[in-house]
Motif scaffolding. Structure first.
Motif, PDB file in Angstrom:
ATOM      1  N   GLU A   1      39.430  48.312  35.669  1.00 14.31           N
ATOM      2  CA  GLU A   1      40.474  47.376  35.256  1.00 14.31           C
ATOM      3  C   GLU A   1      40.041  45.924  35.466  1.00 14.31           C
ATOM      4  O   GLU A   1      40.303  45.058  34.620  1.00 14.31           O
ATOM      5  CB  GLU A   1      41.767  47.652  36.022  1.00 14.31           C
ATOM      6  N   ASN A   2      39.359  45.649  36.559  1.00 14.17           N
ATOM      7  CA  ASN A   2      38.857  44.299  36.799  1.00 14.17           C
ATOM      8  C   ASN A   2      37.862  43.883  35.724  1.00 14.17           C
ATOM      9  O   ASN A   2      37.833  42.730  35.287  1.00 14.17           O
ATOM     10  CB  ASN A   2      38.185  44.235  38.177  1.00 14.17           C
ATOM     11  N   PHE A   3      37.041  44.831  35.275  1.00 14.19           N
ATOM     12  CA  PHE A   3      36.061  44.565  34.215  1.00 14.19           C
ATOM     13  C   PHE A   3      36.762  44.119  32.929  1.00 14.19           C
ATOM     14  O   PHE A   3      36.214  43.323  32.157  1.00 14.19           O
ATOM     15  CB  PHE A   3      35.252  45.835  33.975  1.00 14.19           C
ATOM     16  N   LEU A   4      37.980  44.613  32.693  1.00  8.88           N
ATOM     17  CA  LEU A   4      38.723  44.301  31.475  1.00  8.88           C
ATOM     18  C   LEU A   4      39.454  42.958  31.552  1.00  8.88           C
ATOM     19  O   LEU A   4      39.963  42.483  30.529  1.00  8.88           O
ATOM     20  CB  LEU A   4      39.759  45.396  31.202  1.00  8.88           C
ATOM     21  N   ASP A   5      39.514  42.367  32.720  1.00  9.09           N
ATOM     22  CA  ASP A   5      40.372  41.203  32.961  1.00  9.09           C
ATOM     23  C   ASP A   5      39.647  39.889  32.705  1.00  9.09           C
ATOM     24  O   ASP A   5      38.733  39.522  33.456  1.00  9.09           O
ATOM     25  CB  ASP A   5      40.874  41.257  34.410  1.00  9.09           C
ATOM     26  N   MET A   6      40.048  39.158  31.676  1.00  9.64           N
ATOM     27  CA  MET A   6      39.470  37.846  31.393  1.00  9.64           C
ATOM     28  C   MET A   6      40.111  36.737  32.212  1.00  9.64           C
ATOM     29  O   MET A   6      39.502  35.682  32.431  1.00  9.64           O
ATOM     30  CB  MET A   6      39.603  37.524  29.897  1.00  9.64           C
ATOM     31  N   ALA A   7      41.340  36.941  32.672  1.00  9.68           N
ATOM     32  CA  ALA A   7      42.090  35.863  33.334  1.00  9.68           C
ATOM     33  C   ALA A   7      41.415  35.387  34.615  1.00  9.68           C
ATOM     34  O   ALA A   7      41.623  34.237  35.037  1.00  9.68           O
ATOM     35  CB  ALA A   7      43.516  36.334  33.625  1.00  9.68           C
ATOM     36  N   HIS A   8      40.595  36.235  35.238  1.00  9.39           N
ATOM     37  CA  HIS A   8      39.994  35.833  36.508  1.00  9.39           C
ATOM     38  C   HIS A   8      38.712  35.015  36.334  1.00  9.39           C
ATOM     39  O   HIS A   8      38.182  34.483  37.310  1.00  9.39           O
ATOM     40  CB  HIS A   8      39.716  37.069  37.380  1.00  9.39           C
ATOM     41  N   PHE A   9      38.211  34.902  35.104  1.00 13.26           N
ATOM     42  CA  PHE A   9      36.929  34.227  34.892  1.00 13.26           C
ATOM     43  C   PHE A   9      36.853  32.825  35.511  1.00 13.26           C
ATOM     44  O   PHE A   9      35.891  32.519  36.228  1.00 13.26           O
ATOM     45  CB  PHE A   9      36.620  34.134  33.395  1.00 13.26           C
ATOM     46  N   PRO A  10      37.825  31.925  35.250  1.00 12.84           N
ATOM     47  CA  PRO A  10      37.683  30.560  35.775  1.00 12.84           C
ATOM     48  C   PRO A  10      37.776  30.473  37.295  1.00 12.84           C
ATOM     49  O   PRO A  10      37.287  29.505  37.893  1.00 12.84           O
ATOM     50  CB  PRO A  10      38.859  29.807  35.128  1.00 12.84           C
ATOM     51  N   PHE A  11      38.387  31.467  37.918  1.00  9.08           N
ATOM     52  CA  PHE A  11      38.673  31.382  39.347  1.00  9.08           C
ATOM     53  C   PHE A  11      37.684  32.179  40.207  1.00  9.08           C
ATOM     54  O   PHE A  11      37.456  31.831  41.370  1.00  9.08           O
ATOM     55  CB  PHE A  11      40.105  31.877  39.603  1.00  9.08           C
ATOM     56  N   VAL A  12      37.093  33.215  39.644  1.00 10.65           N
ATOM     57  CA  VAL A  12      36.132  34.043  40.380  1.00 10.65           C
ATOM     58  C   VAL A  12      34.697  33.723  39.966  1.00 10.65           C
ATOM     59  O   VAL A  12      33.795  33.694  40.802  1.00 10.65           O
ATOM     60  CB  VAL A  12      36.441  35.544  40.168  1.00 10.65           C
ATOM     61  N   HIS A  13      34.502  33.456  38.677  1.00 11.34           N
ATOM     62  CA  HIS A  13      33.160  33.155  38.148  1.00 11.34           C
ATOM     63  C   HIS A  13      33.125  31.699  37.667  1.00 11.34           C
ATOM     64  O   HIS A  13      32.720  31.408  36.546  1.00 11.34           O
ATOM     65  CB  HIS A  13      32.828  34.113  37.007  1.00 11.34           C
TER      66      HIS A  13
ATOM     67  N   ASP B   1      32.780  39.665  41.877  1.00 12.78           N
ATOM     68  CA  ASP B   1      33.904  40.577  41.640  1.00 12.78           C
ATOM     69  C   ASP B   1      34.162  41.463  42.854  1.00 12.78           C
ATOM     70  O   ASP B   1      35.320  41.769  43.170  1.00 12.78           O
ATOM     71  CB  ASP B   1      33.619  41.461  40.422  1.00 12.78           C
ATOM     72  N   ARG B   2      33.098  41.882  43.528  1.00 17.31           N
ATOM     73  CA  ARG B   2      33.286  42.801  44.653  1.00 17.31           C
ATOM     74  C   ARG B   2      34.158  42.188  45.742  1.00 17.31           C
ATOM     75  O   ARG B   2      34.980  42.889  46.360  1.00 17.31           O
ATOM     76  CB  ARG B   2      31.933  43.212  45.237  1.00 17.31           C
ATOM     77  N   ILE B   3      34.013  40.903  45.975  1.00 17.35           N
ATOM     78  CA  ILE B   3      34.839  40.229  46.982  1.00 17.35           C
ATOM     79  C   ILE B   3      36.317  40.394  46.657  1.00 17.35           C
ATOM     80  O   ILE B   3      37.145  40.694  47.534  1.00 17.35           O
ATOM     81  CB  ILE B   3      34.470  38.734  47.074  1.00 17.35           C
ATOM     82  N   ILE B   4      36.659  40.219  45.384  1.00 18.19           N
ATOM     83  CA  ILE B   4      38.056  40.353  44.962  1.00 18.19           C
ATOM     84  C   ILE B   4      38.496  41.805  45.047  1.00 18.19           C
ATOM     85  O   ILE B   4      39.573  42.133  45.566  1.00 18.19           O
ATOM     86  CB  ILE B   4      38.238  39.817  43.529  1.00 18.19           C
ATOM     87  N   LEU B   5      37.672  42.714  44.545  1.00 17.22           N
ATOM     88  CA  LEU B   5      38.035  44.127  44.513  1.00 17.22           C
ATOM     89  C   LEU B   5      38.299  44.679  45.911  1.00 17.22           C
ATOM     90  O   LEU B   5      39.240  45.453  46.119  1.00 17.22           O
ATOM     91  CB  LEU B   5      36.912  44.928  43.840  1.00 17.22           C
ATOM     92  N   GLU B   6      37.480  44.296  46.877  1.00 14.70           N
ATOM     93  CA  GLU B   6      37.624  44.859  48.212  1.00 14.70           C
ATOM     94  C   GLU B   6      38.788  44.248  48.986  1.00 14.70           C
ATOM     95  O   GLU B   6      39.131  44.740  50.065  1.00 14.70           O
ATOM     96  CB  GLU B   6      36.316  44.699  48.982  1.00 14.70           C
ATOM     97  N   ASN B   7      39.403  43.213  48.417  1.00 17.69           N
ATOM     98  CA  ASN B   7      40.575  42.602  49.064  1.00 17.69           C
ATOM     99  C   ASN B   7      41.871  42.881  48.328  1.00 17.69           C
ATOM    100  O   ASN B   7      42.921  42.382  48.723  1.00 17.69           O
ATOM    101  CB  ASN B   7      40.357  41.093  49.209  1.00 17.69           C
ATOM    102  N   GLN B   8      41.824  43.674  47.254  1.00 16.96           N
ATOM    103  CA  GLN B   8      43.048  44.029  46.554  1.00 16.96           C
ATOM    104  C   GLN B   8      43.839  45.055  47.351  1.00 16.96           C
ATOM    105  O   GLN B   8      43.279  45.970  47.947  1.00 16.96           O
ATOM    106  CB  GLN B   8      42.729  44.591  45.163  1.00 16.96           C
ATOM    107  N   ARG B   9      45.151  44.893  47.358  1.00 17.56           N
ATOM    108  CA  ARG B   9      46.049  45.837  48.019  1.00 17.56           C
ATOM    109  C   ARG B   9      47.164  46.204  47.067  1.00 17.56           C
ATOM    110  O   ARG B   9      47.735  45.326  46.449  1.00 17.56           O
ATOM    111  CB  ARG B   9      46.599  45.251  49.318  1.00 17.56           C
ATOM    112  N   PRO B  10      47.483  47.479  46.952  1.00 17.27           N
ATOM    113  CA  PRO B  10      46.832  48.600  47.616  1.00 17.27           C
ATOM    114  C   PRO B  10      45.418  48.824  47.094  1.00 17.27           C
ATOM    115  O   PRO B  10      45.075  48.372  46.002  1.00 17.27           O
ATOM    116  CB  PRO B  10      47.734  49.788  47.274  1.00 17.27           C
ATOM    117  N   VAL B  11      44.615  49.543  47.873  1.00 19.66           N
ATOM    118  CA  VAL B  11      43.235  49.809  47.474  1.00 19.66           C
ATOM    119  C   VAL B  11      43.197  50.636  46.190  1.00 19.66           C
ATOM    120  O   VAL B  11      42.403  50.383  45.298  1.00 19.66           O
ATOM    121  CB  VAL B  11      42.483  50.533  48.610  1.00 19.66           C
TER     122      VAL B  11
END
Length: 285
Positions: free
Chosen positions: A107-119, A236-246
């Motif tokens: 799902e994170n791979f599909l998400d464009m909205a995070h581009f400016p803030f994570v990458h 991306d891994r930083i964001i993924l490992e901090n998402q809750r719920p896992v």
């Protein structure tokens, strides 16, 4: 059926490793909560044994990876014609272990909205934060989720890109744990660069991600290309490992979607239709 694994997840092909890095002799691996022993002979022949089973697992050799299944897939591994085009750069990008649900990773791979803030300043940058409307469909004949007519401004869309461009995207989800991105190729305007992400669920909340690229790029070195893609995924891994719920919530209204989340909405609906629960927080209906 193994305890805790739904049929839709069990009956899939999964990447275990880039075939070239599997050592001669015995090595350990894991899939869907089951320990595996990989045996490679000196002549290159490979067998994989699952804990508690006498017979070796079914295997496939595709896209430079070794694939296996614990179930009985109804289909062969999805087609990817670009993988067979002789002028493309084949770039296996290693493996990254992630403490997150495999469904979250897709799902994170599909998400464009995070581009400016994570990458930031690579795949996106402020003030270009809006996700334009795009088209999403579940293609019933192929049983895949597609998002098309996606666009996003990127300061550096690829390693070989010299300036910022409005990048065209298509996203394709072939199985619950495999996805591909087709994007504007800076070096060939009539073709797509292809980036795949094949997720190997070790357990419901822990996975190995196997990125791969098929590029039109005769300038960058393979090492540079791998480092660029690994930089993106480690962000991306930083964001993924901090998402809750896992695990990925499939309950209605558990997470509030926005217009930019159309691909996520379709993906979750598709998972629920298939009865996928491995890596999710609810029994899919």
């Amino acid at each position: 059926m193994q305890i805790g694994i739904d049929q839709a997840s069990l009956n899939q092909w999964y990447v275990l490793d880039t075939e070239a890095v599997i050592p001669v002799g015995r090595s350990q691996n894991r899939l869907l909560g089951t320990d595996l022993t990989v045996v490679r002979q000196a002549d290159g022949a490979i067998e994989v044994f699952a804990e508690g089973r006498a017979e070796p697992l079914p295997l496939r050799h595709r896209f430079g990876f070794l694939w296996a299944t614990l179930g009985q897939p109804e289909r062969e591994i999805f087609p990817l014609p670009e993988a067979d085009e002789p002028d493309r750069r084949y770039v296996p990008c290693g493996v990254v272990t992630v403490k997150a649900s495999g469904l979250r990773i897709v799902e994170n791979f599909l998400d464009m909205a995070h581009f400016p803030f994570v990458h930031t300043d690579v795949l996106g940058a402020e003030p270009h934060t809006e996700v334009q409307s795009y088209d999403v469909e579940i293609r019933r004949e192929e049983d895949e989720v597609w998002a098309t007519n996606c666009t996003f401004f990127q300061p550096q869309a690829a390693l070989s890109a010299q300036d910022g461009i409005t990048t065209q995207y298509m996203y394709r989800v072939m199985t619950p744990f495999t996805t591909i991105l087709y994007k504007t190729c800076p070096n060939a305007t009539n073709r797509w660069d292809v980036i795949g992400l094949f997720v190997q669920p070790l357990d419901p909340g822990r996975c190995r991600a196997h990125p791969i690229m098929y590029l039109i790029d005769d300038v960058s070195t393979t090492t540079e290309l791998i480092h660029f893609q690994q930089m993106i995924f480690l962000q991306d891994r930083i964001i993924l490992e901090n998402q809750r719920p896992v695990l990925l919530p499939l309950e209605p209204r558990k997470e509030i979607p926005t217009r930019a989340d159309a691909s996520s909405i379709a993906y979750r609906r598709w998972l629920k239709e298939k009865g996928v629960t491995y890596g999710a927080t609810t029994v899919a209906a």
